[in-house]
Design a protein around this motif. Structure first.
Motif, PDB file in Angstrom:
ATOM      1  N   THR A   1       0.849  -1.190   0.000  1.00 18.20           N
ATOM      2  CA  THR A   1       0.000   0.000   0.000  1.00 18.20           C
ATOM      3  C   THR A   1       0.890   1.247   0.000  1.00 18.20           C
ATOM      4  O   THR A   1       2.113   1.156   0.090  1.00 18.20           O
ATOM      5  CB  THR A   1      -0.900   0.020   1.238  1.00 18.20           C
ATOM      6  OG1 THR A   1      -0.059   0.081   2.414  1.00 18.20           O
ATOM      7  CG2 THR A   1      -1.754  -1.243   1.315  1.00 18.20           C
ATOM      8  N   SER A   2       0.258   2.422  -0.072  1.00 15.58           N
ATOM      9  CA  SER A   2       1.031   3.661  -0.032  1.00 15.58           C
ATOM     10  C   SER A   2       1.757   3.806   1.306  1.00 15.58           C
ATOM     11  O   SER A   2       2.901   4.266   1.360  1.00 15.58           O
ATOM     12  CB  SER A   2       0.111   4.864  -0.267  1.00 15.58           C
ATOM     13  OG  SER A   2      -0.909   4.916   0.707  1.00 15.58           O
TER      14      SER A   2
ATOM     15  N   VAL B   1       1.572   7.413  -6.057  1.00 12.87           N
ATOM     16  CA  VAL B   1       0.497   7.093  -5.108  1.00 12.87           C
ATOM     17  C   VAL B   1       0.086   8.327  -4.309  1.00 12.87           C
ATOM     18  O   VAL B   1      -1.012   8.366  -3.753  1.00 12.87           O
ATOM     19  CB  VAL B   1       0.909   5.956  -4.137  1.00 12.87           C
ATOM     20  CG1 VAL B   1       1.181   4.674  -4.895  1.00 12.87           C
ATOM     21  CG2 VAL B   1       2.103   6.358  -3.285  1.00 12.87           C
TER      22      VAL B   1
ATOM     23  N   PHE C   1      -2.294   9.808  -6.965  1.00 10.69           N
ATOM     24  CA  PHE C   1      -3.429   8.899  -7.188  1.00 10.69           C
ATOM     25  C   PHE C   1      -3.460   7.857  -6.065  1.00 10.69           C
ATOM     26  O   PHE C   1      -2.962   6.735  -6.231  1.00 10.69           O
ATOM     27  CB  PHE C   1      -3.295   8.206  -8.546  1.00 10.69           C
ATOM     28  CG  PHE C   1      -3.129   9.145  -9.705  1.00 10.69           C
ATOM     29  CD1 PHE C   1      -4.228   9.835 -10.205  1.00 10.69           C
ATOM     30  CD2 PHE C   1      -1.885   9.345 -10.290  1.00 10.69           C
ATOM     31  CE1 PHE C   1      -4.087  10.704 -11.277  1.00 10.69           C
ATOM     32  CE2 PHE C   1      -1.722  10.209 -11.353  1.00 10.69           C
ATOM     33  CZ  PHE C   1      -2.831  10.902 -11.856  1.00 10.69           C
ATOM     34  N   PRO C   2      -4.039   8.187  -4.902  1.00 16.76           N
ATOM     35  CA  PRO C   2      -3.994   7.302  -3.725  1.00 16.76           C
ATOM     36  C   PRO C   2      -4.644   5.938  -3.932  1.00 16.76           C
ATOM     37  O   PRO C   2      -4.303   4.984  -3.238  1.00 16.76           O
ATOM     38  CB  PRO C   2      -4.747   8.107  -2.658  1.00 16.76           C
ATOM     39  CG  PRO C   2      -4.722   9.522  -3.142  1.00 16.76           C
ATOM     40  CD  PRO C   2      -4.730   9.446  -4.616  1.00 16.76           C
ATOM     41  N   THR C   3      -5.577   5.832  -4.874  1.00 13.14           N
ATOM     42  CA  THR C   3      -6.311   4.572  -5.041  1.00 13.14           C
ATOM     43  C   THR C   3      -5.667   3.636  -6.066  1.00 13.14           C
ATOM     44  O   THR C   3      -6.157   2.539  -6.288  1.00 13.14           O
ATOM     45  CB  THR C   3      -7.762   4.857  -5.478  1.00 13.14           C
ATOM     46  OG1 THR C   3      -7.748   5.602  -6.716  1.00 13.14           O
ATOM     47  CG2 THR C   3      -8.492   5.670  -4.406  1.00 13.14           C
ATOM     48  N   ILE C   4      -4.584   4.044  -6.670  1.00 18.11           N
ATOM     49  CA  ILE C   4      -3.966   3.231  -7.714  1.00 18.11           C
ATOM     50  C   ILE C   4      -3.330   1.975  -7.111  1.00 18.11           C
ATOM     51  O   ILE C   4      -2.944   1.954  -5.940  1.00 18.11           O
ATOM     52  CB  ILE C   4      -2.888   4.064  -8.466  1.00 18.11           C
ATOM     53  CG1 ILE C   4      -2.558   3.420  -9.810  1.00 18.11           C
ATOM     54  CG2 ILE C   4      -1.649   4.235  -7.614  1.00 18.11           C
ATOM     55  CD1 ILE C   4      -1.704   4.306 -10.717  1.00 18.11           C
ATOM     56  N   SER C   5      -3.242   0.924  -7.900  1.00 18.94           N
ATOM     57  CA  SER C   5      -2.646  -0.329  -7.439  1.00 18.94           C
ATOM     58  C   SER C   5      -1.120  -0.192  -7.340  1.00 18.94           C
ATOM     59  O   SER C   5      -0.446   0.010  -8.358  1.00 18.94           O
ATOM     60  CB  SER C   5      -2.988  -1.465  -8.412  1.00 18.94           C
ATOM     61  OG  SER C   5      -2.225  -2.614  -8.122  1.00 18.94           O
TER      62      SER C   5
ATOM     63  N   SER D   1       2.319  14.070   0.786  1.00 20.43           N
ATOM     64  CA  SER D   1       2.029  12.741   1.323  1.00 20.43           C
ATOM     65  C   SER D   1       2.000  12.754   2.849  1.00 20.43           C
ATOM     66  O   SER D   1       1.123  12.153   3.480  1.00 20.43           O
ATOM     67  CB  SER D   1       3.068  11.739   0.807  1.00 20.43           C
ATOM     68  OG  SER D   1       2.837  10.457   1.323  1.00 20.43           O
TER      69      SER D   1
ATOM     70  N   ARG E   1      -1.074  14.362   4.395  1.00 16.32           N
ATOM     71  CA  ARG E   1      -2.189  13.412   4.414  1.00 16.32           C
ATOM     72  C   ARG E   1      -2.027  12.394   5.538  1.00 16.32           C
ATOM     73  O   ARG E   1      -2.981  12.032   6.222  1.00 16.32           O
ATOM     74  CB  ARG E   1      -2.274  12.683   3.070  1.00 16.32           C
ATOM     75  CG  ARG E   1      -2.755  13.549   1.921  1.00 16.32           C
ATOM     76  CD  ARG E   1      -2.785  12.749   0.621  1.00 16.32           C
ATOM     77  NE  ARG E   1      -3.303  13.551  -0.466  1.00 16.32           N
ATOM     78  CZ  ARG E   1      -3.350  13.125  -1.726  1.00 16.32           C
ATOM     79  NH1 ARG E   1      -2.884  11.921  -2.036  1.00 16.32           N
ATOM     80  NH2 ARG E   1      -3.833  13.905  -2.676  1.00 16.32           N
TER      81      ARG E   1
END
Length: 528
Positions: free
Chosen positions: A214-215, A437, A440-444, A522, A525
């Motif tokens: 994950t991020s 990421v 685009f936080p939701t990217i794989s 980042s 957040r």
């Protein structure tokens, strides 16, 4: 400039270290195993100190947080980082021993004042933030024993200044080697925890991330990389090698010192992760808890002795980290402004060098006492920032080690250039993933990892083709290596600014701006 003539051996060219003194004449007259061991003991220091110094307060905390959050699943990073450390710091050793000048001075001579200033300013900001984390560490370490924060940071400041004030390199080095020995307390710490051999073996041998990539996991991975190898290490070890008067004749001993240090520091880091994973499994300690809470957690779940040992390890890590990071900054500033910068020089003869050291210590101590400062998040941010800045620092290192004007017959062999290119490309890949990421936080992240690995392979293959097929093969006269001396600065011509070299420097500039800005986003957040 160091005297590199192997025929000259006098008291000034002797190696004086924390564990002994030796001259090349003594070694050459009696090259027995005992004499070689004595030579190694005399030389040992810059390598193992710079490595263990990077297992500082921020590093210990990051390793513990990683073990707490991801168990044994990130242990596979540690043997990989042994190779990264060994490769990068071996190049630093050669640069220092062969040229006889510090990293910052070489950057100024070969890339111009702008890039030297750019690198040193980056280093200054990162080191100041890193030094703050060292004072955070000592605040929590001594706080565990009931010492008030103001007294804790004041005591640390006094110890740091006293360590360098003697004007004798070997005294400073002896103090640092004592701290290295204290760092080995990680062994009894692990033995006091319910560690699991099977889980450790799996985590060490099989790459993976507990809960998936994950991020947040990416931030931790970059943080571990950043705390294991950081830009300040390049400046510190090169100048420390010069300060100790290590020349090409001693390179094999300094390489052994460096390789030993890379193993010790990564084993220690892995053991901290193991201890935290073993103790905090099943307990919700919190994803970003500070080192003080971690020490209390060890005491609660592994016994009071474990808590005391962790606090002592944290205190040692804070001291050795602060001493090396501050000294690397003073070395770099001395290179940039051309001032005397040696631990062998008395305070009255190098006031600027020692003044920069004291000012850094004072500023960092003051910042840590600011109320409501998010100390734990600052700690992780510093390690990630180090990981983001590392690829550009290694890229400059790689260019310097292929510069025939200063290295002569000591330039990198083709295989080392290929391996170093692969390492730098991997580090850039991690930074790129963190950047994407963030936007685009939701990217794989898994898909990104696979997709961005293709350019890594392509660049490495391209460099390998050039190194083994295109680059002119030259026979290296090993006997000439010992007599090689970098020309005086006035006789050096700066390398031709080719299109490829210009593109590399432009890429570094754009990369640093984008990566740092998005890293800040980042962490906003993460902290919200």
């Amino acid at each position: 400039m160091q005297n590199l003539d192997p025929r000259v051996d006098n008291d000034e060219s002797a190696i004086r270290g924390g564990l002994g003194k030796i001259t090349f004449t003594e070694l050459r007259s009696s090259p027995s195993f005992k004499r070689k061991l004595l030579a190694l003991l005399a030389v040992i220091g810059p390598g193992i100190i710079v490595m263990v110094g990077d297992n500082d307060a921020g590093g210990i905390t990051t390793y513990a947080q990683a073990g707490q959050a991801y168990g044994y699943s990130l242990l596979w990073l540690m043997p990989v980082l042994v190779i990264v450390l060994a490769v990068s710091q071996e190049m630093v050793v050669r640069l220092g021993a062969v040229t006889g000048v510090g990293h910052g001075k070489l950057l100024k001579e070969r890339f111009g004042r702008f890039w030297a200033a750019f690198s040193v300013v980056d280093l200054f900001v990162l080191n100041l933030l890193t030094l703050i984390t060292e004072f955070i560490g000592v605040r929590y370490a001594l706080g565990y024993f009931g010492v008030p924060p103001a007294i804790a940071v004041t005591l640390m400041g006094i110890v740091l200044v006293a360590a360098v004030a003697s004007g004798r390199f070997e005294r400073w080095e002896r103090f640092m080697l004592i701290l290295v020995l204290v760092s080995l307390l990680v062994v009894p710490l692990v033995l006091l925890t319910p560690w699991h051999a099977g889980g450790i073996a799996t985590g060490m041998l099989i790459p993976g991330v507990k809960g998936g990539i994950t991020s947040t996991a990416t931030i931790f991975i970059i943080g571990i990389v950043g705390t294991t190898i950081a830009p300040w290490q390049l400046f510190f070890q090169q100048s420390n090698v010069v300060d100790k008067r290590i020349t090409p004749r001693w390179i094999k001993y300094e390489r052994a010192d460096t390789f030993l240090g890379s193993i010790v520091t990564n084993v220690a880091g892995a053991l901290v992760m193991v201890a935290a994973a073993a103790v905090f499994v099943g307990f919700k300690v919190g994803a970003f808890q500070n080192a003080g809470v971690l020490a209390e957690g060890f005491a609660k779940h592994a016994g009071s002795i474990a808590g005391v040992i962790f606090a002592i390890i944290l205190l040692e890590a804070s001291l050795i980290g602060a001493a090396t990071v501050t000294l690397s900054t003073s070395y770099a500033l001395g290179d940039l402004f051309g001032v005397d910068q040696s631990l062998n020089t008395p305070v009255r003869e190098a006031k600027g060098f020692y003044a920069s050291y004291v000012i850094l210590v004072a500023i960092s101590a003051g910042v840590v006492l600011i109320p409501s400062l998010p100390l734990s998040l600052v700690n992780l941010a510093v390690q990630v920032l180090a990981g983001v800045l590392l690829p550009s620092a290694l890229l400059f290192l790689l260019l310097l080690c292929n510069d025939k004007g200063i290295m002569g017959p000591w330039i990198n062999p083709p295989w080392l250039n290929v391996l170093a290119t692969f390492i730098v490309s991997l580090l850039l890949q991690l930074s790129l993933i963190l950047t994407i990421v963030t936007v685009f936080p939701t990217i794989s992240v898994t898909g990104l990892l696979v997709g961005t690995f293709i350019p890594v392979v392509a660049v490495t293959v391209g460099v390998a083709y050039y190194q083994f097929k295109v680059r002119e093969r030259e026979e290296i006269d090993k006997a000439a290596r010992l007599s090689w001396s970098m020309p005086a600065a006035a006789l050096l011509h700066r390398p031709v600014q080719s299109r490829g070299r210009s593109l590399i420097l432009l890429f570094v500039r754009v990369y640093l701006i984008i990566a740092v800005v998005l890293m800040v986003v980042s962490f906003f957040r993460l902290g919200s």
